[in-house]
Design an enzyme around this catalytic site. Sequence first.
Site, PDB file in Angstrom:
ATOM      1  N   ASP A   1       0.839  -1.197   0.000  1.00  0.00           N
ATOM      2  CA  ASP A   1       0.000   0.000   0.000  1.00  0.00           C
ATOM      3  C   ASP A   1       0.877   1.251   0.000  1.00  0.00           C
ATOM      4  O   ASP A   1       2.094   1.173   0.184  1.00  0.00           O
ATOM      5  CB  ASP A   1      -0.910  -0.043   1.248  1.00  0.00           C
ATOM      6  CG  ASP A   1      -1.957   1.049   1.223  1.00  0.00           C
ATOM      7  OD1 ASP A   1      -2.342   1.486   0.118  1.00  0.00           O
ATOM      8  OD2 ASP A   1      -2.391   1.479   2.309  1.00  0.00           O
TER       9      ASP A   1
ATOM     10  N   GLU B   1       2.780   4.896  -4.044  1.00  0.00           N
ATOM     11  CA  GLU B   1       2.922   5.836  -5.186  1.00  0.00           C
ATOM     12  C   GLU B   1       4.309   6.472  -5.215  1.00  0.00           C
ATOM     13  O   GLU B   1       4.773   6.774  -6.320  1.00  0.00           O
ATOM     14  CB  GLU B   1       1.843   6.923  -5.096  1.00  0.00           C
ATOM     15  CG  GLU B   1       0.429   6.398  -5.238  1.00  0.00           C
ATOM     16  CD  GLU B   1      -0.043   5.584  -4.032  1.00  0.00           C
ATOM     17  OE1 GLU B   1       0.426   5.882  -2.923  1.00  0.00           O
ATOM     18  OE2 GLU B   1      -0.837   4.659  -4.216  1.00  0.00           O
TER      19      GLU B   1
ATOM     20  N   ASP C   1      -8.900   3.947  -2.276  1.00  0.00           N
ATOM     21  CA  ASP C   1      -9.843   4.471  -1.279  1.00  0.00           C
ATOM     22  C   ASP C   1     -11.124   5.040  -1.889  1.00  0.00           C
ATOM     23  O   ASP C   1     -11.333   6.254  -1.917  1.00  0.00           O
ATOM     24  CB  ASP C   1      -9.144   5.517  -0.422  1.00  0.00           C
ATOM     25  CG  ASP C   1      -7.974   4.908   0.333  1.00  0.00           C
ATOM     26  OD1 ASP C   1      -7.875   3.661   0.356  1.00  0.00           O
ATOM     27  OD2 ASP C   1      -7.156   5.665   0.879  1.00  0.00           O
TER      28      ASP C   1
END
Length: 752
Positions: free
Chosen positions: A337, A340, A444
């Site tokens: 997670d 990025e 999300d």
Amino acid sequence: MGKIQKINDVIFRLSLGNPSNPINVVDTTNLESVKCKYDFRIVENGDLFSVVSNGEEIAKEIGFSLESGKTSVTIMFPNAHFFGFGEKMGFMDKRGTRMRMINTDNPLHTPGLDPMYISIPFFITVSPGKPAIGFYLNSTAFSFFDMDGDVYTFGAQDNGIEFYVIYGPTVTDVVKHFTSMIGRMPMPPAWAIGYQQSRWSYATADQALSIARKMREDAIPCDVIYLDIDYMDGYKVFTWGSGFANPKSFINKLKIMGFKVVAIVDPGVKRENGYSVYETGKKIEAFCKSKDGEEFVGYVWPGQCVFPDFLRTDVREWWAQQHKALFDVGIDGIWNDMNEPSIVWTDKNTEEIKALLNENEVSLSLLDKMKEFLVQGDYRNEIIHIDDHNKKWSHLKVRNVYALLESMATTKAFEIYKPGRRLFTLSRSGFAGIQKYSAIWTGDNSSWWEHLEGEMPILMGLSLSGVSFVGTDIGGFGGNATPELLIRWTEMGTFLPFFRNHTAIGTVSQEPWAFGRDVEEIIKKYIKLRYELFPYMYTCFYNAHETGIPIMRPLLMYDQDDLDLYSVNDEFMVGDSILVAPVVRPNTVWRSVYFPKGRWIDIRNSQKYEGRHAYKIAAPLDEIPIFVRENSVIFRTDSMNYLFERENLTLYADFYGQKAIGRVYEDDGESFEYNEGKYNLYEISVESNHDGYFVNFKVLRRGYVGRYKKVVLSFEGWTDINLPAVKVNDKPMKSYFVEGIPRIDFDLKEMM
Ligand code: GLC
């Protein structure tokens, strides 16, 4: 201006200037041989190019522009519609839209949001009556796509450009050829196709165990329990916190109940002396640098963090080794997670954030500031990466592949600690080719009806961009799910390649039982259906692995000459035979369904529908409309608490139509032996006339002992009152009725 290179019959490379990528995800050295029966060429007219198929100019006036640090291509393709682009909000057809690609944690998925977590600079141009053409911009840099209409422009912030033109003629062919260049997914472990339960967070071992026990008590099939960030000690990756004092025994308890456990891993490493991940990383200078040559520091869950420079092979090795802390105690899969990477703020703006924190209680300016930072953070210009050859790269060129490189490191971790076992990694961010290493989910979302609907086009865009193993947070991540929303979302989720229920901290519970018995019963019915459909689904995964053709497909793949299908964003196909039409509005018990050409059968009542028409279809709360393409076979098996709870299974083959054909794949679901031919592939077909049904059962491959022992064939929609005569491979079989549907059964070994 510009160079053309023919790669094979269906792929050309065009380039200009000196583009540079820190890694190249394209591999054209081992392309499968394709013989294209259409004459596909790129023709040069002075400074411009055109794409020609059978003498017709399909795309024309292709011209380059090279400004300093920014290169672009302009193309004219009359009546073009555009699909793909990886992970993008909005409807599938991007005609008339402008998009940017730079991997971004943009937490609130509002309709116009762009960019998102994943960048895949690839799209397919489609227009009725024309061959579909794919374009892959081979650049890891910041890129842009202005799909204004008949004339469109795309490019990257680089000193040159390289892109591939990929011929169809069908959309499916384009995806096949594209994935032959950038890679296809390996077979996942079978359990990864089962239902998965998560939340932020099951914060103690007891809490996670009670969820698992409830699943078994209520006989809700479930394969995986997730551990979100609270399993760690102070959010330090590769540690266990006090809520999980004895992780090995905790995981063992779950294993005994048939569960697998997936743990979250964030790339931000807490900058703390004495913490071994930080210390060992520092020793090899594993962390990204700032322009001033110091360790770059940013803030994530644990506070001050440093970020591994995954561009280096030795850093990926070191990161892989850190997984020992998870794999040694029995963790089965990794959830990458915040990769990025997402950075909430840096030292530079801490003061500013603190001031805003004190300013007022509502503090919209604080949220705005944090968002601005997440999305445009000036850290992006500050981070420097160094590759294996000591060459420096700006973060802006590496950012889009950061998660891909991390997933490569995770793959290495599986190779070290789980040799010979298939891996399961779930990633939020990614780039073209991420499917070789990881499944992805769309991050999300919120418990909004609009998101239930909006996830379908996002997932289909990803599917068309080569990523097959995709899913969403079922029930929605942010905000509170309602019983009705959870039911409808689970109904849809049943047919998504990745099937996980997950929600944010502070939201209401949304496990299947959270809203009482009646809701639970409906949710359970669908989760069970998922397990029954395992043979069909698994065969779809096998096809994606073999050919790159996605599991979840937009309807336009079934008739790209039908313009009406281009705007069907709220229906999808799973594999070749199942069409799913979820209900995405509250208090709604019907919907309109548009069918591609051919005939479609409602599995609930055998009602038939003609393609290229729309119908009003009933959909009470406990029913999601599912249709089977006429003349196909749907393979099912017995439902189980988890895959593969039992060894001796029945394979059900439901024939829809008078003349049907289908294939089913099986293997051990855990090793790589399928690569050595240890799998089974059966083809079952049926033809019928007034004398009865003639079934042909072909063993295309028998390389593995197999779990299916008995085969039950059902002839759906058969209307004659008498039992039909049925022959299987010319041998007469005894048929019987079950609920009015003729059946036969036999032992699989009779067919060997
Ligand atoms: C990110 C993830 C989410 C996770 C949360 C806490 O927001 O997208 O799935 O639950 O972080 O780890």
